[in-house]
Design an enzyme around this catalytic site. Structure first.
Site, PDB file in Angstrom:
ATOM      1  N   LYS A  59       0.898  -1.155   0.092  1.00 51.51           N
ATOM      2  CA  LYS A  59       0.002  -0.010   0.026  1.00 51.51           C
ATOM      3  C   LYS A  59       0.833   1.288  -0.167  1.00 51.51           C
ATOM      4  O   LYS A  59       1.380   1.464   1.107  1.00 51.51           O
ATOM      5  CB  LYS A  59      -0.909   0.176   1.177  1.00 51.51           C
TER       6      LYS A  59
ATOM      7  N   GLU B 161       9.875   1.943  10.634  1.00 45.52           N
ATOM      8  CA  GLU B 161      10.793   2.912  10.544  1.00 45.52           C
ATOM      9  C   GLU B 161      10.239   4.421  10.414  1.00 45.52           C
ATOM     10  O   GLU B 161       9.215   4.751   9.675  1.00 45.52           O
ATOM     11  CB  GLU B 161      11.538   3.042   9.188  1.00 45.52           C
TER      12      GLU B 161
ATOM     13  N   CYS C 284      12.857  11.780   7.230  1.00 44.76           N
ATOM     14  CA  CYS C 284      12.816  11.577   8.574  1.00 44.76           C
ATOM     15  C   CYS C 284      14.383  11.543   9.120  1.00 44.76           C
ATOM     16  O   CYS C 284      14.329  11.904  10.416  1.00 44.76           O
ATOM     17  CB  CYS C 284      12.256  10.312   8.693  1.00 44.76           C
TER      18      CYS C 284
ATOM     19  N   GLU D 260       8.874  17.044  14.963  1.00 48.22           N
ATOM     20  CA  GLU D 260       9.512  16.757  13.708  1.00 48.22           C
ATOM     21  C   GLU D 260       8.579  17.686  12.838  1.00 48.22           C
ATOM     22  O   GLU D 260       7.476  17.657  12.502  1.00 48.22           O
ATOM     23  CB  GLU D 260       9.231  15.457  13.107  1.00 48.22           C
TER      24      GLU D 260
END
Length: 475
Positions: free
Chosen positions: A170, A245, A279, A379
């Protein structure tokens, strides 16, 4: 004929069981340029059933057969290289040069690395009279993000196939077209029916269904920590392996013995790569307090050298961020930096002055940031850098590790021995010394809330294997 509104299941392009579509937005124009179908539990059930049936035979294929299959996939991938780059540019606003040289290249590089790793990989070893074998784990649900679509698709699909697993993928519904092109690559390469399947859709209706499916043996997820927690909780009921992750807030320690101008300039460039949407980006720059103001000057020059604009223009460095949601989040965080007293060195809220549409962010540098500020802890995922002063090396290390994340860390020093010593203190899955080149044979993954498991080359293959000991096997 476009496959945008179809899924790839059991070797065929098929319509969804329940018709439903979603616009795909070009972030440079804020306009829909195509549609995809979005799936449901019924589509996931079909894809998982196809993967489960295919696993019975594909798991028995030889080492050599899987090497040959991956080489054929790589060959077709290279034939579609320009199409892949264009898809990434359209769906996430990446400048064309970056879409080709970094995004599409990453998929190629990881496929090559996986092939090399598989060629050298041993699936059994003797320990006295015991033989330890490594076997494919089974049907794998792969859920990938929008920010590095080909990197993450190939980092999951290639090692899963190398291990002998079958998969249901997906891609992100925000940037799904490159995933569809990848499925076309798999079909053209002659991947056996059911080994690779693709179902588009959102997290609740497709991703979570995959994660909780009783016939899925493993979930490999890349995305936000928030979503990763949901995936892990959903998978827990069926006690399947979950590799994740997740987010990051990586520190970049510039030691006093580094060349400050070079280290700051390259640090800004590293933070702003992919429009800040990585990231593992070095988003917290730590500089000696007595050179803080000097560092701000270098950072300002570096940030203002970036040209933000149309991804199709040859001289564009930074495109838009991927969506209205991301744009609004970044604006909120930039405003939080201002409100909490950080020094706005350059940039700020709103679009660059020469742009009146598109999800464009002003390249932004904050100085005088303290570890408790929102911009030092959350973040941001845009071209926004926070610069924090430190009084000594011990404090720098303490600040660097003072985060719930642990995906990456960066250390700059004129003395490699010194850099290595500081790297040993970093609580992160990857530590980069003096801005090295990308190494697709390293391991990639995080400590703490940045996830678990490791990707790239043989590390990725290992995550898709079960270990069986056959005791009393004999000599």
């Amino acid at each position: 004929m476009s496959n945008h509104e179809l899924f790839y299941i059991n070797g065929e392009w098929v319509a969804p069981v329940v018709p439903a579509t979603l616009d795909v937005i070009n972030p440079a124009t804020e306009e829909a340029y195509t549609k995809i179908s979005v799936g449901s539990k019924a589509d996931v059930d079909k894809a998982v059933a196809a993967a489960k049936a295919a696993f019975k035979t594909f798991s028995k294929t030889s080492h050599a057969d899987r090497v040959a299959l991956l080489k054929k996939i790589l060959e077709v991938y290279n034939e579609r290289f320009e199409d892949i780059g264009k898809a990434v540019s359209d769906e996430m606003g990446a400048p064309m040069s970056f879409a080709l040289d970094a995004q599409a290249w990453a998929g190629r590089a990881h496929m090559e690395a996986t092939i090399k790793a598989l060629e050298d990989y041993s699936f059994s070893e003797k320990r006295g009279t015991t033989t330890v074998v490594k076997e494919p784990i089974g049907v794998c649900a792969l859920i990938t993000p929008w920010n590095w679509p080909l990197n993450q698709i190939v980092c999951k699909v290639a090692p899963a196939i190398a291990a002998g697993c079958t998969v249901v993928l997906k891609p992100s519904e925000i940037a799904p077209i490159s995933g569809i092109v990848f499925a076309e690559v798999m079909h053209a390469a002659g991947v056996p029916k059911g080994v690779f399947n693709l179902v588009n859709g959102d997290g609740p209706n497709v991703g979570q269904v995959m994660a909780g499916h009783p016939d899925v043996d493993m979930v490999s997820f890349t995305g936000s920590t928030r979503a990763g927690i949901i995936v892990a909780k959903t998978a827990a009921d069926t006690v399947k392996r979950v590799a994740q992750e997740l987010g990051g807030k990586s520190a970049n320690i510039i030691l006093p013995d580094a060349d400050l101008e070079e280290a700051v300039t390259k640090g800004v460039q590293g933070c702003f790569g992919n429009t800040g949407q990585s990231c593992d980006a070095p988003t917290r720059m730590l500089v000696p307090a007595d050179r803080h103001d000097e560092a701000l000057g270098f950072a300002k020059l570096a940030a203002e050298a970036f040209k933000t604009g149309d991804p199709k223009a040859a001289d564009t460095d930074l495109g838009p961020v991927v969506s209205q949601l991301q744009y609004d989040k970044i604006q909120r965080l930039i405003q939080a930096g201002i409100d909490e007293g950080a020094t706005l060195v350059t940039g700020g809220t709103g679009r660059p002055e020469h742009l009146n549409r598109g999800y464009y962010i002003r390249p932004t540098i904050f100085g005088g940031v303290t570890r408790d500020m929102t911009i030092a802890r959350e973040e941001i995922f845009g071209p926004v850098l926070s610069i924090l002063p430190y009084k000594d090396e011990a404090e720098a290390i303490d600040i660097a590790n003072d985060t719930v994340y642990g995906l990456a860390a960066y250390v700059q020093s004129g003395d490699i021995t010194h850099a290595r010593a500081v790297a040993a203190e970093m609580r992160a899955g990857s530590v980069y010394l003096n801005y090295p080149d990308w190494d697709v044979f390293s391991s990639f993954g995080g400590y703490k809330q940045s996830g678990n498991g490791r990707e790239y080359a043989d590390f990725g293959i290992h995550d898709f294997l079960e270990i069986k000991s056959i005791i009393g096997y004999g000599d």
